[in-house]
Design a protein around this motif. Structure first.
Motif, PDB file in Angstrom:
ATOM      1  N   THR A 198      -2.500 -10.319  -0.866  1.00  0.00           N
ATOM      2  CA  THR A 198      -3.883 -10.005  -0.478  1.00  0.00           C
ATOM      3  C   THR A 198      -3.956  -9.416   0.925  1.00  0.00           C
ATOM      4  OG1 THR A 198      -4.124 -12.318   0.240  1.00  0.00           O
ATOM      5  CG2 THR A 198      -4.903 -11.766  -1.971  1.00  0.00           C
ATOM      6  N   LEU A 199      -3.013  -9.764   1.784  1.00  0.00           N
ATOM      7  CA  LEU A 199      -3.050  -9.272   3.157  1.00  0.00           C
ATOM      8  C   LEU A 199      -2.668  -7.804   3.252  1.00  0.00           C
ATOM      9  CD1 LEU A 199      -1.560 -12.339   5.040  1.00  0.00           C
ATOM     10  CD2 LEU A 199      -3.937 -11.626   4.883  1.00  0.00           C
ATOM     11  N   ALA A 200      -2.019  -7.281   2.217  1.00  0.00           N
ATOM     12  CA  ALA A 200      -1.697  -5.854   2.223  1.00  0.00           C
ATOM     13  C   ALA A 200      -2.942  -5.005   2.053  1.00  0.00           C
ATOM     14  CB  ALA A 200      -0.695  -5.546   1.111  1.00  0.00           C
ATOM     15  N   ARG A 201      -4.077  -5.637   1.747  1.00  0.00           N
ATOM     16  CA  ARG A 201      -5.359  -4.928   1.617  1.00  0.00           C
ATOM     17  C   ARG A 201      -6.354  -5.358   2.688  1.00  0.00           C
ATOM     18  NH1 ARG A 201      -3.874  -6.669  -3.573  1.00  0.00           N
ATOM     19  NH2 ARG A 201      -5.320  -8.431  -3.478  1.00  0.00           N
ATOM     20  N   ASP A 202      -5.884  -6.114   3.666  1.00  0.00           N
ATOM     21  CA  ASP A 202      -6.751  -6.656   4.712  1.00  0.00           C
ATOM     22  C   ASP A 202      -6.679  -5.753   5.949  1.00  0.00           C
ATOM     23  OD1 ASP A 202      -7.871  -8.139   6.852  1.00  0.00           O
ATOM     24  OD2 ASP A 202      -7.444 -10.027   5.827  1.00  0.00           O
TER      25      ASP A 202
ATOM     26  N   SER B 224      -5.185   4.055   0.059  1.00  0.00           N
ATOM     27  CA  SER B 224      -5.942   4.883   0.990  1.00  0.00           C
ATOM     28  C   SER B 224      -5.994   4.217   2.371  1.00  0.00           C
ATOM     29  CB  SER B 224      -7.359   5.119   0.468  1.00  0.00           C
ATOM     30  OG  SER B 224      -8.057   3.881   0.319  1.00  0.00           O
ATOM     31  N   LEU B 225      -6.089   2.902   2.393  1.00  0.00           N
ATOM     32  CA  LEU B 225      -6.074   2.175   3.659  1.00  0.00           C
ATOM     33  C   LEU B 225      -4.715   2.299   4.337  1.00  0.00           C
ATOM     34  CD1 LEU B 225      -7.320   0.193   5.711  1.00  0.00           C
ATOM     35  CD2 LEU B 225      -6.612  -1.682   4.205  1.00  0.00           C
TER      36      LEU B 225
ATOM     37  N   ALA C 246       1.136  -0.441 -10.881  1.00  0.00           N
ATOM     38  CA  ALA C 246       0.096  -0.877  -9.947  1.00  0.00           C
ATOM     39  C   ALA C 246       0.395  -0.436  -8.521  1.00  0.00           C
ATOM     40  CB  ALA C 246      -0.046  -2.394  -9.997  1.00  0.00           C
ATOM     41  N   ARG C 247       1.497   0.305  -8.359  1.00  0.00           N
ATOM     42  CA  ARG C 247       1.931   0.785  -7.049  1.00  0.00           C
ATOM     43  C   ARG C 247       2.170  -0.368  -6.073  1.00  0.00           C
ATOM     44  NH1 ARG C 247       4.508   4.848  -6.876  1.00  0.00           N
ATOM     45  NH2 ARG C 247       3.895   5.327  -4.734  1.00  0.00           N
ATOM     46  N   LEU C 248       1.516  -0.393  -4.937  1.00  0.00           N
ATOM     47  CA  LEU C 248       1.875  -1.324  -3.872  1.00  0.00           C
ATOM     48  C   LEU C 248       1.144  -2.652  -3.937  1.00  0.00           C
ATOM     49  CD1 LEU C 248       3.537  -1.575  -1.230  1.00  0.00           C
ATOM     50  CD2 LEU C 248       1.566  -0.675  -0.020  1.00  0.00           C
TER      51      LEU C 248
ATOM     52  N   ARG D  97      -2.577   4.745   4.066  1.00  0.00           N
ATOM     53  CA  ARG D  97      -2.451   6.096   4.628  1.00  0.00           C
ATOM     54  C   ARG D  97      -3.315   6.255   5.878  1.00  0.00           C
ATOM     55  NH1 ARG D  97      -2.651   7.474  -0.947  1.00  0.00           N
ATOM     56  NH2 ARG D  97      -4.892   7.896  -0.755  1.00  0.00           N
ATOM     57  N   GLU D  98      -4.511   5.668   5.843  1.00  0.00           N
ATOM     58  CA  GLU D  98      -5.415   5.783   6.995  1.00  0.00           C
ATOM     59  C   GLU D  98      -4.820   5.152   8.245  1.00  0.00           C
ATOM     60  OE1 GLU D  98      -9.649   3.819   8.431  1.00  0.00           O
ATOM     61  OE2 GLU D  98      -9.262   4.073   6.283  1.00  0.00           O
ATOM     62  N   LEU D  99      -4.162   4.006   8.077  1.00  0.00           N
ATOM     63  CA  LEU D  99      -3.586   3.303   9.221  1.00  0.00           C
ATOM     64  C   LEU D  99      -2.194   3.820   9.584  1.00  0.00           C
ATOM     65  CD1 LEU D  99      -4.642  -0.384   8.366  1.00  0.00           C
ATOM     66  CD2 LEU D  99      -5.742   1.217   9.947  1.00  0.00           C
ATOM     67  N   GLY D 100      -1.663   4.740   8.789  1.00  0.00           N
ATOM     68  CA  GLY D 100      -0.346   5.288   9.083  1.00  0.00           C
ATOM     69  C   GLY D 100       0.766   4.296   8.878  1.00  0.00           C
ATOM     70  N   ILE D 101       0.624   3.438   7.879  1.00  0.00           N
ATOM     71  CA  ILE D 101       1.610   2.393   7.614  1.00  0.00           C
ATOM     72  C   ILE D 101       2.606   2.877   6.569  1.00  0.00           C
ATOM     73  CG2 ILE D 101       1.938   0.051   6.721  1.00  0.00           C
ATOM     74  CD1 ILE D 101      -0.800  -0.655   7.804  1.00  0.00           C
ATOM     75  N   GLU D 102       3.866   2.611   6.799  1.00  0.00           N
ATOM     76  CA  GLU D 102       4.905   2.948   5.841  1.00  0.00           C
ATOM     77  C   GLU D 102       4.911   1.925   4.711  1.00  0.00           C
ATOM     78  OE1 GLU D 102       9.780   3.613   5.773  1.00  0.00           O
ATOM     79  OE2 GLU D 102       8.686   3.511   7.680  1.00  0.00           O
ATOM     80  N   ALA D 103       5.179   2.360   3.506  1.00  0.00           N
ATOM     81  CA  ALA D 103       5.187   1.472   2.340  1.00  0.00           C
ATOM     82  C   ALA D 103       6.531   1.548   1.641  1.00  0.00           C
ATOM     83  CB  ALA D 103       4.076   1.847   1.365  1.00  0.00           C
ATOM     84  N   GLU D 104       7.130   0.370   1.408  1.00  0.00           N
ATOM     85  CA  GLU D 104       8.405   0.296   0.700  1.00  0.00           C
ATOM     86  C   GLU D 104       8.283  -0.741  -0.409  1.00  0.00           C
ATOM     87  OE1 GLU D 104      10.996   2.066   0.828  1.00  0.00           O
ATOM     88  OE2 GLU D 104      10.737   3.226   2.672  1.00  0.00           O
ATOM     89  N   TYR D 105       9.151  -0.595  -1.433  1.00  0.00           N
ATOM     90  CA  TYR D 105       9.071  -1.458  -2.603  1.00  0.00           C
ATOM     91  C   TYR D 105      10.443  -2.026  -2.937  1.00  0.00           C
ATOM     92  CZ  TYR D 105       5.278   1.951  -3.051  1.00  0.00           C
ATOM     93  OH  TYR D 105       4.220   2.788  -2.800  1.00  0.00           O
TER      94      TYR D 105
END
Length: 344
Positions: free
Chosen positions: A117-121, A151-152, A144-146, A154-162
């Protein structure tokens, strides 16, 4: 009802009088089972900690010689550990509440552990300066991707890894990849933020990083609950980077996030990971030492008894203690006969 059954692929269990072994004059001494064997129990003893103001703490002192030799060179190690900065963990069990499960805790200065849930906070991500999200998820959730608001991200410029795994066995094989993803991001972020005059210095022959000069990267590693798969990744990271034993790493992470819950299968996967790390360190030490020592001629494979030092001098063999521990498996082991003859 007769519980001594044999199992055949694609068929219902049959009684022993109709079994193949019975027709050949033998019967099994114990029932067959169709289930997979359970993993060995992994004992996690309490690790010594120190008290300060009646509170228990654990301390990690980053030492390059303790890290996985395949991970980083000494300069990169200094960057990732922020100049060999000590890490403290206070036992949080006394003040822990259920609400804390929904929060993320900083396992290290740059590594947070929490639920998905914090990945969307937005507030959490921006206030903590998170620069990378590392999602440890079931491979069936790939669509379900990440598990986050992309969009959040990308907006914050955060890198995403899986880290996508179908089960705990795959997670064990993914530990090195997860560790590398975290380290690579820390180095990448440092190099992006570092000014031209460089904050990496040599002092007394060791690489150091001037503290307080850079924000550096911060990683949130998470799964659905933040208590299982992502916790295992955090534990594996501590073992790889700092050379902690499994009990030390589990206790350190549990001091930070009391709700961590590892199944026996996860414990066993982490134990295997620890054994691999120990083996790599031994090989690395041998390779360093072999540069000045003539190579010994190879010999044929020896039997178990031939590997024991007959004079009992354990100091002559670095692996003697390991072998003695292995022999304990065979002491007082009861005889087991899988089949017996059918009475005529």
């Amino acid at each position: 009802m007769n519980h001594t059954n044999t199992w055949q692929i694609g068929m219902e269990p049959v009684g022993e009088e109709n079994s193949l072994s019975y027709r050949h004059g033998a019967i099994p001494t114990v029932p067959y089972t169709a289930g997979a064997p359970s993993v060995p129990l992994v004992h996690l003893p309490y690790v010594w900690s120190f008290k300060k103001n009646q509170e228990e703490y654990m301390k990690i002192i980053p030492i390059y010689e303790n890290t996985d030799p395949t991970l980083l060179n000494s300069e990169d190690f200094a960057i990732v550990t922020r100049g060999h900065k000590e890490q403290l963990a206070k036992d949080c069990s006394f003040g822990w509440t259920y609400h804390h499960r929904r929060q993320a805790q900083p396992v290290l200065d740059f590594l947070y552990l929490g639920p998905s849930t914090l990945a969307r906070d937005r507030h959490f991500l921006s206030s903590k300066g998170i620069t990378m999200l590392l999602a440890v998820r079931d491979s069936r959730q790939v669509g379900a991707r990440l598990m986050a608001n992309e969009s959040l991200v990308r907006e914050l410029g955060i890198e995403a890894e899986y880290i996508d795994v179908a089960g705990h066995n795959e997670l064990m094989h993914a530990f090195p990849s997860a560790v590398s993803k975290i380290n690579d991001h820390m180095l990448k972020t440092f190099n992006q933020q570092r000014p031209a005059n460089a904050d990496v210095q040599m002092r007394n022959g060791e690489t150091t990083v001037r503290a307080g000069k850079l924000e550096g990267g911060r990683v949130l590693v998470f799964c659905e609950t933040g208590n299982e798969r992502s916790a295992a990744v955090a534990i594996a990271y501590l073992m790889s980077l700092f050379g902690l034993s499994l009990p030390e790493a589990v206790q350190f992470v549990s001091y930070k996030r009391f709700s961590v819950s590892l199944t026996e299968e996860l414990r066993y996967m982490l134990k295997v990971h620890e054994d691999l790390l120990v083996a790599r360190r031994i090989v690395n030490q041998c390779e360093i030492g072999s540069s000045s020592v003539p190579a010994k001629p190879t010999s044929t494979k020896r039997g178990l008894s031939a590997t024991v030092d007959e004079d009992g001098d354990e100091s002559m063999d670095w692996a003697q203690e390991t072998r003695n521990f292995d022999f304990e498996r065979f002491n007082n082991r009861p005889a087991f006969v899988p089949f017996v003859d059918v009475d005529t």
